[in-house]
Structure formats: structure tokens, C-alpha cells
Design an enzyme around this catalytic site. Sequence first.
Site, PDB file in Angstrom:
ATOM      1  N   THR A 184      -4.195 -35.782  -2.196  1.00  0.00           N
ATOM      2  CA  THR A 184      -3.725 -35.480  -0.778  1.00  0.00           C
ATOM      3  C   THR A 184      -4.049 -33.686  -0.660  1.00  0.00           C
ATOM      4  O   THR A 184      -4.115 -33.209  -1.615  1.00  0.00           O
ATOM      5  CB  THR A 184      -2.089 -35.494  -0.591  1.00  0.00           C
ATOM      6  OG1 THR A 184      -1.397 -34.982  -1.687  1.00  0.00           O
ATOM      7  CG2 THR A 184      -1.882 -36.943  -0.405  1.00  0.00           C
ATOM      8  N   PHE A 186      -3.625 -29.697   1.051  1.00  0.00           N
ATOM      9  CA  PHE A 186      -2.681 -28.901   1.381  1.00  0.00           C
ATOM     10  C   PHE A 186      -1.835 -29.007   2.738  1.00  0.00           C
ATOM     11  O   PHE A 186      -0.663 -28.526   2.885  1.00  0.00           O
ATOM     12  CB  PHE A 186      -3.074 -27.470   1.171  1.00  0.00           C
ATOM     13  CG  PHE A 186      -4.018 -26.811   2.066  1.00  0.00           C
ATOM     14  CD1 PHE A 186      -3.409 -26.351   3.209  1.00  0.00           C
ATOM     15  CD2 PHE A 186      -5.227 -26.878   2.174  1.00  0.00           C
ATOM     16  CE1 PHE A 186      -4.156 -25.806   4.419  1.00  0.00           C
ATOM     17  CE2 PHE A 186      -6.159 -26.548   3.116  1.00  0.00           C
ATOM     18  CZ  PHE A 186      -5.689 -25.770   4.183  1.00  0.00           C
ATOM     19  N   GLU A 283     -10.465 -39.816   4.531  1.00  0.00           N
ATOM     20  CA  GLU A 283     -10.239 -38.934   5.749  1.00  0.00           C
ATOM     21  C   GLU A 283     -10.462 -37.614   5.337  1.00  0.00           C
ATOM     22  O   GLU A 283      -9.744 -36.930   5.105  1.00  0.00           O
ATOM     23  CB  GLU A 283      -8.745 -39.275   6.236  1.00  0.00           C
ATOM     24  CG  GLU A 283      -8.392 -38.883   7.525  1.00  0.00           C
ATOM     25  CD  GLU A 283      -8.196 -37.410   7.929  1.00  0.00           C
ATOM     26  OE1 GLU A 283      -9.488 -36.835   8.251  1.00  0.00           O
ATOM     27  OE2 GLU A 283      -7.370 -36.541   7.784  1.00  0.00           O
ATOM     28  N   LEU A 284     -11.684 -37.361   6.046  1.00  0.00           N
ATOM     29  CA  LEU A 284     -12.592 -36.057   5.440  1.00  0.00           C
ATOM     30  C   LEU A 284     -12.430 -35.008   6.634  1.00  0.00           C
ATOM     31  O   LEU A 284     -13.380 -34.054   6.715  1.00  0.00           O
ATOM     32  CB  LEU A 284     -13.762 -36.417   4.949  1.00  0.00           C
ATOM     33  CG  LEU A 284     -13.900 -37.353   3.925  1.00  0.00           C
ATOM     34  CD1 LEU A 284     -15.092 -37.583   3.426  1.00  0.00           C
ATOM     35  CD2 LEU A 284     -12.961 -37.074   2.799  1.00  0.00           C
ATOM     36  N   CYS A 317      -6.308 -31.696  10.444  1.00  0.00           N
ATOM     37  CA  CYS A 317      -7.668 -32.439  10.603  1.00  0.00           C
ATOM     38  C   CYS A 317      -7.974 -32.856  12.025  1.00  0.00           C
ATOM     39  O   CYS A 317      -9.064 -33.124  12.423  1.00  0.00           O
ATOM     40  CB  CYS A 317      -7.570 -33.556   9.608  1.00  0.00           C
ATOM     41  SG  CYS A 317      -6.304 -34.567   9.737  1.00  0.00           S
ATOM     42  N   THR A 318      -6.969 -32.978  12.796  1.00  0.00           N
ATOM     43  CA  THR A 318      -6.915 -33.180  14.464  1.00  0.00           C
ATOM     44  C   THR A 318      -7.033 -32.282  15.213  1.00  0.00           C
ATOM     45  O   THR A 318      -6.848 -32.219  16.285  1.00  0.00           O
ATOM     46  CB  THR A 318      -5.768 -34.323  14.709  1.00  0.00           C
ATOM     47  OG1 THR A 318      -4.529 -33.825  14.413  1.00  0.00           O
ATOM     48  CG2 THR A 318      -5.950 -35.710  13.991  1.00  0.00           C
ATOM     49  N   GLY A 476      -1.228 -34.798  16.912  1.00  0.00           N
ATOM     50  CA  GLY A 476       0.032 -35.507  16.995  1.00  0.00           C
ATOM     51  C   GLY A 476       0.142 -36.892  17.250  1.00  0.00           C
ATOM     52  O   GLY A 476       0.703 -37.626  18.113  1.00  0.00           O
ATOM     53  N   ALA A 477      -0.621 -37.675  16.251  1.00  0.00           N
ATOM     54  CA  ALA A 477      -0.791 -38.933  16.452  1.00  0.00           C
ATOM     55  C   ALA A 477       0.439 -39.684  15.939  1.00  0.00           C
ATOM     56  O   ALA A 477       1.404 -38.994  15.104  1.00  0.00           O
ATOM     57  CB  ALA A 477      -1.790 -39.683  15.341  1.00  0.00           C
TER      58      ALA A 477
END
Length: 526
Positions: A184, A186, A283-284, A317-318, A476-477
Amino acid sequence: SSIKGIVQLSKEASTRRGYCASSFLINDSSYGWLKNLGLQSENLGVYNGTWSGSGQTVISYSPIDGRPIASVREGTLEDYHNTVQEAKAAWNTWADIPAPHRGEIVRQIGHALREQLEDLGKLVSLEMGKIIPEGIGEVQEYIDICDYSVGLSRMFDGKVIPSERPGHLLIEQWNPLGLVGVITAFNFPVAVYGWNSSIAMTCGNCVLWKGAPTTPLTSVAVTKIISSVLDANNLPGAICSLVQAGTDVGLILFNLSYKLWRRNDHSSIYGANAEWHGRKLLELGGNNAIIVTEDADISMVVPAVLFASVGTAGQRCTTTRRLFLHESMHDTIVERLKKAYAQVKIGNPLEAGVLCGPVHSKASLELFKNTVASATDEGGKIECGGNVVDRSGNYVQPTIVTGLQHDAKVVHRESFVPILYVIKYKNLEEAIAWNNEVDQGLSSSVFTGSLNNVFNWIGPKGSDCGIVNVNIPTSGAEIGGAFGGEKHTGGGRESGSDSWKQYMRRSTCTINYSKDLPLSQGIKFE
């Protein structure tokens, strides 16, 4: 590597400096709550039923003010290999437990997290830098996925398929992979592990976790909570093991060169993974965009963009990094956003009212400065922000840039800092094409009042991302949906929907309950 599994790539290496333990924040009475999580001045970073660690000692520093919090003794390659063997042995016990009973253990983990919700959320804020509501919200996300996993433990389904042969039946049987590795980053040091471990455990896997090098205390605290539940149920601790370590262990765990991943060279990633014959879930990151059409409700647009671009100091990431505005409303929305940005309180994320805490590291500060310089060099105009805040810690001003072309190099480059590029467009088809032209394909959103726009956006010629939103921001998924993206984002899916299938292997079973042996396709072999 002897691990089969699912990996998340860490985005940073930790810094190491010498400090006297008496100067650690954990020994300051104001931070006494850290000890409620089982943390000490010096902590061991390897858990496989017992705590150990024979590698170097790493000090965790708070991005709030650069002060040392506590230290963690990392694991070595030998520690890693020993932990793999312990986890494999634990799997022999865990795999025999019925799925609903495994779900009950995960439920208890969720309950234990609830009891430590506030303190663990504060630790996330202290060590990562996100504001308290986001830190607590991240722990809540882990709790929510535990609840989800409890229901899932009674709902694994497989198909029953009609056979063309008399007295035969085809069924799908799902079984666990065995040992799942989770690496994972940070920016979400609790939630991403929670997504993966909860589902993986419910599916019957053991889990080996390598947390981010710069948030080791969070990894240790979470593992202590999980281990307390396993101990209470007389289960092997190595069901959920931890190896806090450097990139040497990370590379072994993934069996892949870090440089190949950093280049986003996915042919190399998939080639190396094919040689390994492992299962992957990547998930990059994402270079996410919001499109605002001329019939959108501006009163919804401004707060949505503010949260998605400034929240977590631009380190989700989003995070929204590109904002495409119809030319008829560009200037109006930019002015409103500038006023909203001006009201954002930047500061200590542990204090009430702060909306933007620090970026995570000194490297992030340099990235911010270099990205701002690149944006102006390429013709961008700084509408607001653009500076490093002159105070202790890693603080920057959330920044809005206008005047750049949609395909400018800096716009196409994902920079993990709070910089938003605002770009005019003429029609929706043009904006959708610009949304899709970047390498990444994680999250996207359109704000519109038109059903025609909605269904074009979510249809085959719309967004090419894994997350395609309407009238909500890119971040905010919810945990009930599958989380992940396409293209260079990696193609994996975590959390809800049918993501559980990533953690299991499927067998098609043909069962002959007759006394005859007919062949399929009517073949005669006599």
C-alpha cells in the site's frame, strides 16, 4: 517469489535521520493517545504470529511539523521469507474454516476498529497529513468494508450450467488463492489495506502486508488491532502478517523492477508478471477530469471541485487535476473557484476548521514547485496559489492554473500535489476526447442537467475510465462499487461488486452422475 497474490505499489521511500527517543512525539503527554494503539517509542515492524524485526530502524516523521513520532525496526529479506512460511502454514487452518465463520472474524475486526476509530484516525492525520475528518473517514471505510465482507461470506455464488450430456451437470467452484500480498501507498495507509485484506480473508486467503515506508506506525497499529482479534479466537496470527521493509522486500513481493513500474511500461509489467504466473491487481493512480456542461448547476460544481482538487492536499489517486469548462461559463466558474480557494484554511490537520493539511514529504514540496514552474513555462497563468507556505512542515497553497492547452505536457503528467488545470472547451464530444487522451483511466465526472449528456458520457463513446460519475466529484468512492481504472491505472478492481473474484480461483467442474460416459460434441471414440 512464493507468494501468489494481489499487490498495491507504494509511491515513496522513507527518509531516515537520527533522533533521541526522548524527543519522539509519543513521549509527549499531548500525544499520549498514541499508546492507546499499542505503540511505543521503539516498535517492531514484522508480525507473523509474533513480533520481530532484524532490519534497520526507521523513524516516522510527521509532515505537520517534521517532528519524529516514533521508530520502527524493519524486516529483512530473511524476515520476509520466514513470514511467508508462517503464513502458508496458517492458511492450512484458515482455509478449513467455513466462509460464514471467516466473515464473523472479519466482523470482529471491524468492531475492534470501531473501538479505536478516533485514535487510529488521528494517527493517520499525524503520520500521513490528511485532516482529521478524512483520517477518521479512512478508518470508517475499513470498518464499512468489514461489514460488507460479513454479508459477502454468505453470498459467494457460482453458476450451475446445463450440460449437453445426459446425466451430467456443470458447476463453477470458487476457491481461495492461498496467500495474498498487499503493498500500500502512503496516501491511504488504512483503507486500501482494508479493502484488500477484508475481502481476501473472507475468501479464505491469508494476507501478507507491506505498508508504505513513510507510514510504518499506521501499519503497526492496524496489525495490532487485527492480531488481537485473531488471538482472542485462538487463530494463527500469520493469517494477517506484516513486513514493514524497504523496496528490497517490495520487489521480491511483486517480483518486478520498480523502474519498470515508474515508467508505466505496462508491456514490461505484464511480461514480468506472466513469467511469474501470478495474479495481479494494480491501482497506479489517475489524471482525473471533471467536465462541466453549459446546463450544469454551478452551485453544485464549485464545492464538488473544491473537495476533489484540494482534499487530502491533492494526494488522492482520484483527485481532480483537470477541469474542462464550457467556454460560456469558464470565467464565471473560475472566479467562484478563486473565492472558494481563498477561504480554504491551510494548517495543522489535527486542528478543527483546517481543510488542507501538508503534503506528505519534502519530495512532494519539490514536486509542487517544479510543477508550478513547468505550468508557467508552458504558458499557464496562476489564478491563485502557486507558493510553498513559509512555516515548519510541508505546506503548499492549493493552486488553479488557466491558459494551458488540453494536451500540454504538464497537464498530461499526473502530479501528486494540489494543482488544478482549468481548460475551455466548445462541445461535449471535444471534452470527452480530452478526458480520454491521458495515459491513466481511473476516475472522471460530468456535471450536466441533460439526460442526453448523461447517457453519452456513460456509454461506449463516453469516458474510458473505471469510475464514471455524474453530478458528483471524481473522489469519494463508496465501498459497494468496484474501485479501479483502465489503461495505465492498471485494470484491477477492489472493494465491492464482484471484486471478490480477484481473490479467488475458479474451477469449472463437470459431474457425471450417470452410469454412461458420453463425450461432448457428439464425438464417438470406439
